[in-house]
Write a protein that holds these residues in place. Sequence first.
Motif, mmCIF file in Angstrom:
data_model
loop_
_atom_site.group_PDB
_atom_site.id
_atom_site.type_symbol
_atom_site.label_atom_id
_atom_site.label_comp_id
_atom_site.label_asym_id
_atom_site.label_seq_id
_atom_site.Cartn_x
_atom_site.Cartn_y
_atom_site.Cartn_z
ATOM 1 N N LEU A 77 0.179 -11.531 -6.163
ATOM 2 C CA LEU A 77 1.606 -11.641 -5.867
ATOM 3 C C LEU A 77 2.238 -10.282 -5.642
ATOM 4 C CD1 LEU A 77 2.448 -14.105 -8.791
ATOM 5 C CD2 LEU A 77 1.594 -14.688 -6.517
ATOM 6 N N ALA A 78 3.348 -10.277 -4.910
ATOM 7 C CA ALA A 78 4.074 -9.031 -4.669
ATOM 8 C C ALA A 78 5.581 -9.288 -4.696
ATOM 9 C CB ALA A 78 3.680 -8.424 -3.326
ATOM 10 N N LEU A 79 6.285 -8.249 -5.077
ATOM 11 C CA LEU A 79 7.746 -8.238 -5.050
ATOM 12 C C LEU A 79 8.177 -7.004 -4.274
ATOM 13 C CD1 LEU A 79 10.607 -9.103 -5.989
ATOM 14 C CD2 LEU A 79 10.209 -7.722 -8.048
ATOM 15 N N GLU A 80 8.863 -7.228 -3.173
ATOM 16 C CA GLU A 80 9.403 -6.116 -2.394
ATOM 17 C C GLU A 80 10.701 -5.643 -3.052
ATOM 18 O OE1 GLU A 80 8.416 -6.661 2.246
ATOM 19 O OE2 GLU A 80 9.811 -8.150 1.442
ATOM 20 N N LEU A 81 10.732 -4.387 -3.435
ATOM 21 C CA LEU A 81 11.970 -3.796 -3.946
ATOM 22 C C LEU A 81 12.770 -3.194 -2.799
ATOM 23 C CD1 LEU A 81 10.606 -2.122 -7.196
ATOM 24 C CD2 LEU A 81 11.716 -4.354 -6.935
ATOM 25 N N VAL A 82 12.097 -2.986 -1.689
ATOM 26 C CA VAL A 82 12.726 -2.556 -0.447
ATOM 27 C C VAL A 82 12.321 -3.586 0.604
ATOM 28 C CG1 VAL A 82 12.807 -0.773 1.338
ATOM 29 C CG2 VAL A 82 12.664 -0.106 -1.071
ATOM 30 N N GLU A 83 13.292 -4.273 1.151
ATOM 31 C CA GLU A 83 13.005 -5.341 2.095
ATOM 32 C C GLU A 83 12.184 -4.837 3.280
ATOM 33 O OE1 GLU A 83 15.349 -8.693 4.742
ATOM 34 O OE2 GLU A 83 16.428 -7.673 3.146
ATOM 35 N N GLY A 84 11.137 -5.598 3.595
ATOM 36 C CA GLY A 84 10.294 -5.281 4.748
ATOM 37 C C GLY A 84 9.134 -4.342 4.471
ATOM 38 N N VAL A 85 9.048 -3.782 3.272
ATOM 39 C CA VAL A 85 7.993 -2.806 2.995
ATOM 40 C C VAL A 85 6.610 -3.433 3.060
ATOM 41 C CG1 VAL A 85 7.940 -2.996 0.455
ATOM 42 C CG2 VAL A 85 7.391 -0.830 1.561
ATOM 43 N N LEU A 86 6.488 -4.680 2.713
ATOM 44 C CA LEU A 86 5.180 -5.326 2.717
ATOM 45 C C LEU A 86 4.582 -5.390 4.124
ATOM 46 C CD1 LEU A 86 3.241 -6.400 0.673
ATOM 47 C CD2 LEU A 86 4.322 -8.622 0.850
ATOM 48 N N LYS A 87 5.422 -5.516 5.134
ATOM 49 C CA LYS A 87 4.936 -5.537 6.517
ATOM 50 C C LYS A 87 4.279 -4.215 6.911
ATOM 51 C CE LYS A 87 8.294 -8.898 8.072
ATOM 52 N NZ LYS A 87 9.490 -9.170 8.838
ATOM 53 N N GLN A 88 4.599 -3.147 6.183
ATOM 54 C CA GLN A 88 4.052 -1.817 6.467
ATOM 55 C C GLN A 88 2.780 -1.527 5.675
ATOM 56 O OE1 GLN A 88 7.232 0.875 5.504
ATOM 57 N NE2 GLN A 88 8.739 -0.393 6.546
ATOM 58 N N ARG A 89 2.340 -2.464 4.851
ATOM 59 C CA ARG A 89 1.194 -2.235 3.968
ATOM 60 C C ARG A 89 0.061 -3.185 4.313
ATOM 61 N NH1 ARG A 89 3.526 0.334 -0.737
ATOM 62 N NH2 ARG A 89 5.151 1.609 0.209
ATOM 63 N N SER A 90 -1.106 -2.611 4.523
ATOM 64 C CA SER A 90 -2.310 -3.416 4.699
ATOM 65 C C SER A 90 -3.504 -2.555 4.316
ATOM 66 C CB SER A 90 -2.443 -3.918 6.143
ATOM 67 O OG SER A 90 -2.611 -2.832 7.019
ATOM 68 N N GLY A 91 -4.574 -3.228 3.921
ATOM 69 C CA GLY A 91 -5.784 -2.520 3.548
ATOM 70 C C GLY A 91 -6.116 -2.693 2.083
ATOM 71 N N ALA A 92 -6.862 -1.741 1.570
ATOM 72 C CA ALA A 92 -7.375 -1.826 0.204
ATOM 73 C C ALA A 92 -6.320 -1.441 -0.828
ATOM 74 C CB ALA A 92 -8.583 -0.908 0.059
ATOM 75 N N VAL A 93 -6.390 -2.126 -1.957
ATOM 76 C CA VAL A 93 -5.640 -1.728 -3.148
ATOM 77 C C VAL A 93 -6.640 -0.977 -4.012
ATOM 78 C CG1 VAL A 93 -4.357 -2.502 -5.178
ATOM 79 C CG2 VAL A 93 -4.134 -3.742 -3.007
ATOM 80 N N THR A 94 -6.305 0.265 -4.341
ATOM 81 C CA THR A 94 -7.236 1.108 -5.097
ATOM 82 C C THR A 94 -6.529 1.767 -6.271
ATOM 83 O OG1 THR A 94 -6.810 2.999 -3.631
ATOM 84 C CG2 THR A 94 -8.695 1.596 -3.086
ATOM 85 N N SER A 95 -7.344 2.174 -7.215
ATOM 86 C CA SER A 95 -6.842 2.846 -8.406
ATOM 87 C C SER A 95 -6.393 4.268 -8.063
ATOM 88 C CB SER A 95 -7.946 2.900 -9.457
ATOM 89 O OG SER A 95 -7.534 3.702 -10.546
ATOM 90 N N MET A 96 -5.389 4.735 -8.768
ATOM 91 C CA MET A 96 -4.931 6.112 -8.604
ATOM 92 C C MET A 96 -5.942 7.110 -9.145
ATOM 93 S SD MET A 96 -2.080 6.250 -6.934
ATOM 94 C CE MET A 96 -1.278 7.786 -7.344
ATOM 95 N N ARG A 97 -6.894 6.647 -9.952
ATOM 96 C CA ARG A 97 -7.865 7.604 -10.487
ATOM 97 C C ARG A 97 -8.761 8.156 -9.398
ATOM 98 N NH1 ARG A 97 -9.849 2.750 -12.298
ATOM 99 N NH2 ARG A 97 -11.992 2.260 -11.760
ATOM 100 N N PHE A 98 -8.784 7.509 -8.240
ATOM 101 C CA PHE A 98 -9.586 7.984 -7.112
ATOM 102 C C PHE A 98 -8.752 8.769 -6.105
ATOM 103 C CE2 PHE A 98 -11.759 3.918 -8.319
ATOM 104 C CZ PHE A 98 -12.788 4.532 -9.017
ATOM 105 N N SER A 99 -7.482 8.993 -6.409
ATOM 106 C CA SER A 99 -6.564 9.610 -5.465
ATOM 107 C C SER A 99 -6.214 11.032 -5.876
ATOM 108 C CB SER A 99 -5.272 8.781 -5.412
ATOM 109 O OG SER A 99 -4.272 9.464 -4.703
ATOM 110 N N SER A 100 -5.982 11.860 -4.885
ATOM 111 C CA SER A 100 -5.496 13.216 -5.164
ATOM 112 C C SER A 100 -4.023 13.192 -5.527
ATOM 113 C CB SER A 100 -5.727 14.122 -3.961
ATOM 114 O OG SER A 100 -5.018 13.612 -2.834
ATOM 115 N N ASP A 101 -3.352 12.024 -5.343
ATOM 116 C CA ASP A 101 -1.927 11.866 -5.688
ATOM 117 C C ASP A 101 -1.727 11.554 -7.165
ATOM 118 O OD1 ASP A 101 -1.180 12.204 -3.047
ATOM 119 O OD2 ASP A 101 -1.271 10.058 -2.614
ATOM 120 N N ALA A 102 -2.810 11.333 -7.900
ATOM 121 C CA ALA A 102 -2.713 10.913 -9.309
ATOM 122 C C ALA A 102 -2.077 11.969 -10.172
ATOM 123 C CB ALA A 102 -4.075 10.548 -9.855
#
Length: 171
Positions: free
Chosen positions: A146-171
């Motif tokens: 499930l998802a909740l858009e806190l900004v209308e329309g943001v979900l249309k801009q998102r596709s692909g994998a959901v990944t953990s932040m532990r694998f990201s340089s943004d963590a």
Amino acid sequence: MTSLPLTIRHELPVDAAAIERLHERAFGPGRFARTAFRLREGVPPDHALSFAAHVGTFLVGSVKVTAVLAGGHKALMLGPLTVDPAFEGRGIGAALMNRSIESAREAGHDLIMLIGDAPYYARFGFKVLPLGQLVLPGPADPARFLALELVEGVLKQRSGAVTSMRFSSDA
């Protein structure tokens, strides 16, 4: 809402052991193999969005929120939401959800996801994600993603994998 003398506040380090015991009672040892747990593993929850509910000094509920990447963009994964079985049906889970969602909105986040019961979470605005739009790293019933858009329309801009932040340089 509950008529109990309920206090909801940010989760504190002192709550960790009681929250872990609550999760153990509610979800058992199988919780470690769940996809949502695997996404959160090794990534601390966002303490500004994670809350604990107390009646007096007794912890009766908890909600955690962790940052993830959804299609390469930061998003939030809510969960677990846990209420002590002796206190279920008193609005504690709803109070924790509302507090967490409002805090995420105020902090400028745009998307919250979770794996859970669609009829329960629909009252907070969560909807089933379109099949295959965002892909979890492990097994999960698509009707529970499930998802909740806190900004209308943001979900249309998102596709692909959901990944953990532990694998990201943004963590």
